[in-house]
Design an enzyme around this catalytic site. Structure first.
Site, PDB file in Angstrom:
ATOM      1  N   SER A 133       0.845  -1.196   0.000  1.00 43.72           N
ATOM      2  CA  SER A 133       0.000   0.000   0.000  1.00 43.72           C
ATOM      3  C   SER A 133       0.875   1.239   0.000  1.00 43.72           C
ATOM      4  CB  SER A 133      -0.891   0.012   1.245  1.00 43.72           C
ATOM      5  OG  SER A 133      -1.543   1.262   1.401  1.00 43.72           O
ATOM      6  N   TYR A 146      -1.898  -0.612  10.200  1.00 43.62           N
ATOM      7  CA  TYR A 146      -1.900  -0.936   8.771  1.00 43.62           C
ATOM      8  C   TYR A 146      -0.592  -0.513   8.113  1.00 43.62           C
ATOM      9  CZ  TYR A 146      -3.636  -1.295   3.966  1.00 43.62           C
ATOM     10  OH  TYR A 146      -3.800  -1.629   2.649  1.00 43.62           O
ATOM     11  N   LYS A 150       2.223  -2.992   6.357  1.00 40.97           N
ATOM     12  CA  LYS A 150       2.597  -2.879   4.944  1.00 40.97           C
ATOM     13  C   LYS A 150       4.044  -2.436   4.769  1.00 40.97           C
ATOM     14  CE  LYS A 150      -1.346  -4.095   3.089  1.00 40.97           C
ATOM     15  NZ  LYS A 150      -1.469  -5.341   2.312  1.00 40.97           N
TER      16      LYS A 150
END
Length: 241
Positions: A133, A146, A150
């Protein structure tokens, strides 16, 4: 790009980018082994693409390894499964952090380990694409866990490319900007928040799952024979602005 005769494992196949990738691969001749948590999603996908399916909760390390072994042998691998939790840095919980690391970072490691071991044992080259991402590079508000998961996936991608390259296995990640999937709706349903992000994308729109799938297929293909260890931004110019 033709994938006729190729066996491809795709995780996170039930929805979003993973589903688009399975459909695109199937149309281009691949036999896909689709992994996802929800059997219902897999059933509709199998009806559409004739893919093989394996239902698995990737938060469970032992179940993840068993599913990987069941899916093998395969020529190519796409680690697309992911989950998110929206919590500010001050409020992020250990449970959320551990879950996102388990699904977004640890599961790709386990599946790629078994895939690479199989390829080396068979004397076969290969290609792995990890779906990361733009949040791996950007301090997106409420994305602590998150972004960490990532960022770890991107770092692992570089190590994998370095160690597995000697066996002819290429490893890359793709790093999309906001992509219009069910998971993105969870994070970007607020119009004001979405407007602020869109204003920073020169191309003026969020990505579609097919936009990402096309790049994934390129990285899997022989057309990308000298591309390895890269984190490919698919962001409409976001980081250039």
């Amino acid at each position: 790009m033709s994938f006729s005769g190729k066996q491809v494992i795709v995780t996170g196949a039930g929805k979003g980018i993973g589903r688009a990738t399975v459909c695109m691969l199937a149309k281009r001749g691949a036999q896909v082994i689709s992994l996802s948590r929800a059997q219902a999603d897999l059933d509709t996908l199998a009806a559409e693409t004739r893919c093989e399916t394996i239902a698995v909760d990737l938060a469970d390390a032992d179940a993840t390894r068993a599913a990987a072994l069941k899916a093998l042998p395969a020529d190519l691998l796409v680690n697309c499964a992911g989950t998110t939790a929206l919590e500010s840095f001050l409020d992020v919980t250990v449970a959320s952090f551990d879950l996102l690391i388990a699904v977004n970072t640890r599961a790709p490691m386990i599946i790629a380990q078994e895939y690479a071991r199989s390829q080396v044992k068979r004397g076969q080259k290969g290609s792995i694409v990890n779906v990361s991402s733009m949040a791996a590079f950007q301090g997106v508000i409420d994305h602590t866990a998150y972004s960490a998961s990532k960022g770890g996936l991107d770092a692992m991608t570089r190590v994998m490319a370095n160690e597995l390259g000697r066996y002819g296995i290429r490893v890359n990640s793709v790093n999309p900007v906001v992509t219009l999937t069910a998971m993105a709706e969870k994070a970007w349903s607020d119009p004001d928040k979405a407007k602020s992000m869109l204003s920073r994308i020169p191309l003026g729109r969020f990505a579609l799952p097919d936009d990402i799938a096309e790049v994934i297929l390129f990285l899997l293909s022989d057309a990308a024979a000298m591309v390895s260890g890269q984190s490919i931004m698919i962001d409409g110019g976001f980081r250039a602005a």
